[in-house]
Scaffold this motif. Structure first.
Motif, mmCIF file in Angstrom:
data_model
loop_
_atom_site.group_PDB
_atom_site.id
_atom_site.type_symbol
_atom_site.label_atom_id
_atom_site.label_comp_id
_atom_site.label_asym_id
_atom_site.label_seq_id
_atom_site.Cartn_x
_atom_site.Cartn_y
_atom_site.Cartn_z
ATOM 1 N N ILE A 83 14.755 3.707 39.629
ATOM 2 C CA ILE A 83 14.519 2.286 39.899
ATOM 3 C C ILE A 83 13.105 1.947 39.442
ATOM 4 N N ALA B 145 22.420 6.274 37.282
ATOM 5 C CA ALA B 145 22.213 4.828 37.380
ATOM 6 C C ALA B 145 20.731 4.550 37.185
ATOM 7 N N TRP C 295 18.075 1.066 37.527
ATOM 8 C CA TRP C 295 17.964 -0.344 37.876
ATOM 9 C C TRP C 295 16.539 -0.817 37.605
ATOM 10 N N GLN D 134 14.371 -3.834 38.504
ATOM 11 C CA GLN D 134 14.350 -4.969 39.417
ATOM 12 C C GLN D 134 13.440 -6.064 38.869
ATOM 13 N N GLU E 50 18.103 -6.623 47.478
ATOM 14 C CA GLU E 50 18.649 -6.301 46.160
ATOM 15 C C GLU E 50 18.625 -4.817 45.804
ATOM 16 N N ILE E 51 17.556 -4.124 46.168
ATOM 17 C CA ILE E 51 17.425 -2.722 45.771
ATOM 18 C C ILE E 51 18.139 -1.797 46.754
ATOM 19 N N ARG F 263 21.878 -1.410 46.397
ATOM 20 C CA ARG F 263 22.233 -0.609 45.209
ATOM 21 C C ARG F 263 22.039 0.878 45.475
ATOM 22 N N ALA G 260 24.862 2.071 47.805
ATOM 23 C CA ALA G 260 26.135 2.193 47.080
ATOM 24 C C ALA G 260 26.126 3.425 46.173
ATOM 25 N N PHE G 261 24.997 3.680 45.524
ATOM 26 C CA PHE G 261 24.903 4.845 44.645
ATOM 27 C C PHE G 261 25.006 6.140 45.446
#
Length: 107
Positions: A15, A44, A46, A48, A65-66, A69, A72-73
């Motif tokens: 991230i 994954a 991301w 941001q 938002e982070i 994610r 879920a990951f």
């Protein structure tokens, strides 16, 4: 450097903050290049928008938002059919409580 760090039964999520003034954009994503044994479906990345270095893991964008994610990951990775049963069992024994705390803290 140990090849276990990038074992094919691990997952990798990176991230970054678009406006990070400490770590250059692309720096964490470079880990994907180094970890060649991790399959694409277990990766994954991301980026941001509109956050700096500290906003990546702090504040309203992190919570809204982070963190979802990340959660879920983590959930998808730990339930992956590709993860061998022995690895899932070992991960649960070694890091289960820590993983649960992380998932709970970002919920």
């Amino acid at each position: 450097w140990s090849s276990d760090v990038c074992s094919s039964d691990l997952a990798l999520m990176t991230i970054e903050g678009e406006n990070d003034d400490i770590s250059g954009v692309g720096q964490t994503k470079a880990a994907h290049t180094l970890c060649i044994n991790i399959p694409d479906e277990r990766r994954a990345h991301w980026m941001q928008p509109k956050v700096g270095h500290y906003g990546v893991f702090n504040g309203s964008r992190f919570r809204a938002e982070i963190a979802p994610r990340m959660k879920a990951f983590i959930e998808a990775s730990s339930q992956s059919a590709d993860m061998p049963a022995r690895t899932a069992k070992a991960a649960g024994q070694k890091r289960g409580s820590d993983r649960l705390k992380l998932v709970e803290s970002i919920s």
